[in-house]
Design a protein around this motif. Structure first.
Motif, PDB file in Angstrom:
ATOM      1  N   ALA A   1       9.610  14.751 -12.542  1.00 22.55           N
ATOM      2  CA  ALA A   1       9.092  14.287 -13.870  1.00 22.55           C
ATOM      3  C   ALA A   1       7.510  14.403 -13.383  1.00 22.55           C
ATOM      4  CB  ALA A   1       9.653  13.203 -14.599  1.00 22.55           C
ATOM      5  N   ASN A   2       6.772  14.633 -14.398  1.00 25.77           N
ATOM      6  CA  ASN A   2       5.354  14.009 -14.664  1.00 25.77           C
ATOM      7  C   ASN A   2       5.533  12.671 -14.829  1.00 25.77           C
ATOM      8  OD1 ASN A   2       3.773  16.602 -14.289  1.00 25.77           O
ATOM      9  ND2 ASN A   2       3.803  17.174 -16.259  1.00 25.77           N
ATOM     10  N   LEU A   3       4.513  11.867 -14.345  1.00 28.99           N
ATOM     11  CA  LEU A   3       4.590  10.340 -14.514  1.00 28.99           C
ATOM     12  C   LEU A   3       3.385  10.035 -15.362  1.00 28.99           C
ATOM     13  CD1 LEU A   3       5.632   9.436 -10.728  1.00 28.99           C
ATOM     14  CD2 LEU A   3       6.968   9.419 -12.880  1.00 28.99           C
ATOM     15  N   TYR A   4       2.209  10.057 -14.954  1.00 28.02           N
ATOM     16  CA  TYR A   4       1.003   9.668 -15.748  1.00 28.02           C
ATOM     17  C   TYR A   4      -0.209  10.457 -15.352  1.00 28.02           C
ATOM     18  CZ  TYR A   4       0.439   7.009 -11.191  1.00 28.02           C
ATOM     19  OH  TYR A   4       0.075   6.657  -9.881  1.00 28.02           O
ATOM     20  N   PRO A   5      -1.028  10.498 -16.076  1.00 25.85           N
ATOM     21  CA  PRO A   5      -2.580  11.473 -15.904  1.00 25.85           C
ATOM     22  C   PRO A   5      -3.475  10.869 -14.911  1.00 25.85           C
ATOM     23  CG  PRO A   5      -2.856  10.383 -17.803  1.00 25.85           C
ATOM     24  CD  PRO A   5      -1.406   9.979 -17.571  1.00 25.85           C
ATOM     25  N   GLU A   6      -3.882  11.564 -13.787  1.00 24.70           N
ATOM     26  CA  GLU A   6      -4.777  10.990 -12.899  1.00 24.70           C
ATOM     27  C   GLU A   6      -6.042  11.783 -13.117  1.00 24.70           C
ATOM     28  OE1 GLU A   6      -3.434  10.138  -8.772  1.00 24.70           O
ATOM     29  OE2 GLU A   6      -1.821  11.545  -9.386  1.00 24.70           O
ATOM     30  N   PRO A   7      -6.927  11.257 -13.808  1.00 24.02           N
ATOM     31  CA  PRO A   7      -8.367  11.930 -14.259  1.00 24.02           C
ATOM     32  C   PRO A   7      -9.314  11.760 -12.962  1.00 24.02           C
ATOM     33  CG  PRO A   7      -7.723  10.390 -15.895  1.00 24.02           C
ATOM     34  CD  PRO A   7      -7.005  10.174 -14.579  1.00 24.02           C
ATOM     35  N   VAL A   8     -10.057  12.975 -13.019  1.00 19.77           N
ATOM     36  CA  VAL A   8     -11.142  12.952 -12.000  1.00 19.77           C
ATOM     37  C   VAL A   8     -12.406  12.003 -12.462  1.00 19.77           C
ATOM     38  CG1 VAL A   8     -13.112  14.236 -11.087  1.00 19.77           C
ATOM     39  CG2 VAL A   8     -10.826  15.429 -11.221  1.00 19.77           C
ATOM     40  N   HIS A   9     -12.554  11.044 -11.596  1.00 15.86           N
ATOM     41  CA  HIS A   9     -13.775  10.221 -11.801  1.00 15.86           C
ATOM     42  C   HIS A   9     -14.839  10.616 -10.991  1.00 15.86           C
ATOM     43  CE1 HIS A   9     -10.077   7.800 -12.850  1.00 15.86           C
ATOM     44  NE2 HIS A   9     -10.921   6.906 -13.479  1.00 15.86           N
ATOM     45  N   VAL A  10     -16.046  10.760 -11.577  1.00 16.46           N
ATOM     46  CA  VAL A  10     -17.344  11.132 -10.713  1.00 16.46           C
ATOM     47  C   VAL A  10     -18.262   9.792 -11.025  1.00 16.46           C
ATOM     48  CG1 VAL A  10     -19.226  12.542 -10.249  1.00 16.46           C
ATOM     49  CG2 VAL A  10     -16.914  13.514 -11.256  1.00 16.46           C
ATOM     50  N   LEU A  11     -18.325   8.823 -10.246  1.00 13.48           N
ATOM     51  CA  LEU A  11     -18.864   7.441 -10.414  1.00 13.48           C
ATOM     52  C   LEU A  11     -20.407   7.531 -10.060  1.00 13.48           C
ATOM     53  CD1 LEU A  11     -16.011   5.283 -10.123  1.00 13.48           C
ATOM     54  CD2 LEU A  11     -17.515   5.340 -12.255  1.00 13.48           C
TER      55      LEU A  11
ATOM     56  N   SER B   1     -18.185   0.080  -2.637  1.00 11.45           N
ATOM     57  CA  SER B   1     -19.106  -0.990  -1.808  1.00 11.45           C
ATOM     58  C   SER B   1     -20.069  -0.352  -1.363  1.00 11.45           C
ATOM     59  CB  SER B   1     -18.365  -1.574  -0.741  1.00 11.45           C
ATOM     60  OG  SER B   1     -17.236  -2.320  -1.076  1.00 11.45           O
ATOM     61  N   ALA B   2     -20.059   0.806  -0.865  1.00 13.26           N
ATOM     62  CA  ALA B   2     -21.225   1.688  -0.479  1.00 13.26           C
ATOM     63  C   ALA B   2     -21.888   2.196  -1.581  1.00 13.26           C
ATOM     64  CB  ALA B   2     -20.943   2.862   0.253  1.00 13.26           C
ATOM     65  N   LEU B   3     -21.526   2.267  -2.736  1.00 10.11           N
ATOM     66  CA  LEU B   3     -22.236   2.557  -3.847  1.00 10.11           C
ATOM     67  C   LEU B   3     -23.175   1.596  -4.552  1.00 10.11           C
ATOM     68  CD1 LEU B   3     -22.897   5.080  -6.019  1.00 10.11           C
ATOM     69  CD2 LEU B   3     -20.997   4.234  -7.474  1.00 10.11           C
ATOM     70  N   ARG B   4     -22.338   0.075  -4.487  1.00  5.54           N
ATOM     71  CA  ARG B   4     -23.421  -0.886  -4.753  1.00  5.54           C
ATOM     72  C   ARG B   4     -24.278  -0.932  -4.004  1.00  5.54           C
ATOM     73  NH1 ARG B   4     -19.660  -5.495  -3.191  1.00  5.54           N
ATOM     74  NH2 ARG B   4     -20.769  -4.879  -1.019  1.00  5.54           N
ATOM     75  N   ASP B   5     -24.216  -1.054  -2.479  1.00  4.85           N
ATOM     76  CA  ASP B   5     -25.346  -1.346  -1.598  1.00  4.85           C
ATOM     77  C   ASP B   5     -26.287  -0.120  -1.499  1.00  4.85           C
ATOM     78  OD1 ASP B   5     -23.885  -3.777  -1.438  1.00  4.85           O
ATOM     79  OD2 ASP B   5     -22.639  -3.022   0.373  1.00  4.85           O
ATOM     80  N   ASN B   6     -26.143   0.847  -2.465  1.00  2.00           N
ATOM     81  CA  ASN B   6     -27.092   2.145  -2.131  1.00  2.00           C
ATOM     82  C   ASN B   6     -26.976   2.849  -1.028  1.00  2.00           C
ATOM     83  OD1 ASN B   6     -29.201   3.600  -3.228  1.00  2.00           O
ATOM     84  ND2 ASN B   6     -30.714   2.667  -2.328  1.00  2.00           N
ATOM     85  N   GLN B   7     -25.714   2.907  -0.494  1.00  2.00           N
ATOM     86  CA  GLN B   7     -25.527   3.662   0.662  1.00  2.00           C
ATOM     87  C   GLN B   7     -24.754   4.896   0.189  1.00  2.00           C
ATOM     88  OE1 GLN B   7     -23.013   1.222   3.131  1.00  2.00           O
ATOM     89  NE2 GLN B   7     -24.734  -0.244   3.802  1.00  2.00           N
ATOM     90  N   LEU B   8     -24.435   5.081  -1.059  1.00  2.00           N
ATOM     91  CA  LEU B   8     -23.977   6.444  -1.522  1.00  2.00           C
ATOM     92  C   LEU B   8     -24.671   6.588  -2.910  1.00  2.00           C
ATOM     93  CD1 LEU B   8     -20.279   6.353  -1.143  1.00  2.00           C
ATOM     94  CD2 LEU B   8     -21.508   8.005  -0.054  1.00  2.00           C
ATOM     95  N   ASP B   9     -24.617   7.803  -3.282  1.00  2.00           N
ATOM     96  CA  ASP B   9     -25.363   8.176  -4.642  1.00  2.00           C
ATOM     97  C   ASP B   9     -24.392   8.331  -5.586  1.00  2.00           C
ATOM     98  OD1 ASP B   9     -28.295   8.370  -3.691  1.00  2.00           O
ATOM     99  OD2 ASP B   9     -27.605   9.950  -2.695  1.00  2.00           O
ATOM    100  N   ALA B  10     -23.149   8.715  -5.018  1.00  2.00           N
ATOM    101  CA  ALA B  10     -21.928   8.948  -6.211  1.00  2.00           C
ATOM    102  C   ALA B  10     -20.570   9.132  -5.320  1.00  2.00           C
ATOM    103  CB  ALA B  10     -22.212  10.256  -6.713  1.00  2.00           C
ATOM    104  N   LEU B  11     -19.495   9.056  -6.145  1.00  2.00           N
ATOM    105  CA  LEU B  11     -18.081   9.205  -5.584  1.00  2.00           C
ATOM    106  C   LEU B  11     -17.329   9.878  -6.319  1.00  2.00           C
ATOM    107  CD1 LEU B  11     -15.851   7.149  -6.722  1.00  2.00           C
ATOM    108  CD2 LEU B  11     -17.309   5.392  -5.694  1.00  2.00           C
ATOM    109  N   ILE B  12     -16.572  10.706  -5.811  1.00  2.00           N
ATOM    110  CA  ILE B  12     -15.564  11.403  -6.720  1.00  2.00           C
ATOM    111  C   ILE B  12     -14.043  11.037  -6.428  1.00  2.00           C
ATOM    112  CG2 ILE B  12     -14.609  13.747  -7.312  1.00  2.00           C
ATOM    113  CD1 ILE B  12     -17.302  15.038  -6.131  1.00  2.00           C
ATOM    114  N   GLN B  13     -13.398  10.506  -7.153  1.00  2.00           N
ATOM    115  CA  GLN B  13     -12.013  10.118  -6.966  1.00  2.00           C
ATOM    116  C   GLN B  13     -11.137  10.488  -7.965  1.00  2.00           C
ATOM    117  OE1 GLN B  13     -11.177   8.229  -4.241  1.00  2.00           O
ATOM    118  NE2 GLN B  13      -8.983   8.086  -4.893  1.00  2.00           N
ATOM    119  N   VAL B  14      -9.874  11.016  -7.509  1.00  2.00           N
ATOM    120  CA  VAL B  14      -8.718  11.204  -8.688  1.00  2.00           C
ATOM    121  C   VAL B  14      -7.807  10.093  -8.546  1.00  2.00           C
ATOM    122  CG1 VAL B  14      -7.157  12.922  -9.319  1.00  2.00           C
ATOM    123  CG2 VAL B  14      -9.034  13.555  -8.082  1.00  2.00           C
TER     124      VAL B  14
END
Length: 495
Positions: A286-296, A354-367
């Motif tokens: 079965a399908n369970l629940y949606p997993e959206p793409v997060h670009v933060l 944590s890296a985004l908070r500390d300005n070590q990353l500009d963005a993250l992509i997570q499903v």
């Protein structure tokens, strides 16, 4: 003595009055609910403040309090809070600063007018010029999932050694072709033996996910829920969705969690499974629940769309995770490759935040299923913003990345998210192969979608989004006959 009593009373009064007044708390809660839901849907029936505590995550120089409360909400009209396409349980727990176990009364299949929802929630306030202003609902950090199943199964080695001994004692004239046939059949038999022994002695082995991840949490909730029904599931910690599909194919588990796009790739032998060939035994329960793409990104960032990520430091996810597979497809649909980035990091979600908070990353992509606990918790210390996917890219992804579908992340899913965000989603799937019988799968599906299930009380917001009407949505993978029997309506006999 009288002076001491007076001082004690003054101290107690100061403690009780610290932070916003009850009237301010009530007004702020109503405002937050109305930002997400129609004013006619929910009403605040009762509210009782339950104390406060200093916010340990407050920025330097700020005085902030976490204010706790118990509330009763009345449902004024019929509403399915588990629906995928409208604000529901995800927006509700975020608006109220509640953990999954802090909300009760949500009914599988939908609530009816007059139902009461009980909430234990929290808001964070900041003192500014002598008054208290609501900043953000408190995030939720889930405990680390249990370590069941880590370290492998010693019984496998015992069986392998026994079978190897038997082969070595075989007739000396056995040809390579005959030995190959024997090896194939013994491997198949070994898989069946191990699965049956595991089910008899330890329950159904289920490939979950990394210990701190959402799959592991859902697997643990499923384990607790089914245990009440007399079904034993043994949730295993794994590297993620791609690893889960390979474990299922090798016969190391009888069920696995993975994304719909990864399952499609596995059953067709494409993408990361090109060298493995098609998995013709793979079946979806079965399908369970949606997993959206997060670009933060940081809310203060100048980045406005995915194309702006060119030349930026972006986290694309861990090797072996199905999320990374989708993240790369999202970049490609927007005309980007990893080489176009200043850096393509491979951190887990908590590390990336944590890296985004500390300005070590500009963005993250997570499903990931929404709301993700890690993102909610991170919102306490850094203002985050979601980048939308372009309409053209979403259309291309649906055509070129089977198992995905257009999705609007409802407003209020995360703190400060005032509008829906256009993105792509995949389905979290429960998968198996021919190891489980029709009767076993039929029983499992009926238990999964029982209206009596209280997923929130087992710690899973995503479980509350399970719905029979979405269970068969755009599968792309053959349906197990047991699931078909349980989910598809019985044909109406002709007159």
């Amino acid at each position: 003595m009288r002076l001491l009593i007076l001082l004690l009373c003054a101290t107690l009064l100061a403690a009780c009055s610290r932070g916003p007044t009850p009237e301010t708390l009530q007004s702020d809660l109503q405002q937050r609910l109305q930002q997400v839901f129609p004013a006619s849907l929910l009403s605040l029936d009762q509210l009782q403040r339950r104390g406060s505590a200093n916010d340990a995550n407050a920025p330097d120089g700020e005085k902030r309090l976490v204010v706790y409360f118990d509330a009763t909400l009345k449902v004024e009209q019929d509403q399915d809070f588990g629906a995928w396409d409208s604000p529901g349980v995800a927006s509700l727990v975020t608006a109220l600063g509640a953990g999954p176990r802090g909300l009760s009364g949500i009914q599988s299949g939908g609530n009816r007018a007059g139902d009461l929802l009980k909430v234990h929630g929290s808001l964070i306030y900041r003192e500014q010029q002598g008054s208290w202003q609501a900043v953000v609902p408190q995030g939720f950090t889930a405990p680390r999932a249990a370590q069941s199943g880590e370290g492998g199964n010693s019984k496998r080695e015992t069986l392998v050694n026994a079978i190897s001994t038997a082969l070595n004692l075989g007739p000396g004239g056995t040809s390579p072709q005959e030995r190959k046939a024997i090896d194939d059949e013994l491997e198949r038999a070994l898989s069946n033996i191990r699965s049956r022994l595991s089910r008899l002695e330890s329950g159904y082995p289920l490939a979950g996910g990394p210990p701190a991840g959402q799959y592991a949490r859902f697997a643990q909730a499923l384990t607790e829920l089914l245990k009440k029904q007399g079904v034993s599931v043994r949730a295993l910690n794994t590297e993620g969705g791609l690893d889960n599909l390979r474990m299922l194919r090798r016969g190391e588990v009888v069920a696995a969690l993975s994304q719909s796009d990864a399952a499609y790739a596995a059953v067709h032998g494409i993408g990361p499974f090109q060298n493995d060939g098609p998995d013709l035994r793979l079946r979806v329960i079965a399908n369970l629940y949606p997993e959206p793409v997060h670009v933060l990104v940081n809310a203060k960032s100048e980045l406005q769309d995915i194309a702006d990520l060119r030349g930026k430091r972006v986290n694309i996810g861990q090797p072996g995770s199905a999320s990374r597979l989708t993240a790369l497809a999202v970049l490609t649909a927007h005309g980007l490759q990893p080489k176009d980035l200043a850096a393509a990091a491979e951190l887990d979600l908590q590390q990336a935040l944590s890296a985004l908070r500390d300005n070590q990353l500009d963005a993250l992509i997570q499903v990931i299923g929404a709301p993700a606990d890690s993102i909610r918790a991170a919102s306490e210390t850094v203002d985050l913003r979601l980048l939308p996917l372009t309409e053209a890219a979403i259309s291309r992804l649906q055509q070129q990345h089977p198992g995905s579908f257009a999705f609007n992340l409802p407003q209020g899913t995360y703190p400060q998210q005032k509008d829906p965000v256009a993105t792509l989603a995949v389905s979290s799937m429960l998968l198996t192969d021919d190891q489980l019988t029709v009767r076993e799968v039929e029983n499992l599906v009926r238990l999964l979608f029982s209206q009596d299930n209280q997923w929130l009380q087992y710690g899973s917001i995503q479980g509350a989004q399970l719905s029979p009407k979405n269970a068969l949505l755009d599968l792309g993978v053959p349906l197990h006959s047991g699931a078909e029997k349980a989910l598809q309506p019985e044909p109406v006999p002709a007159n």
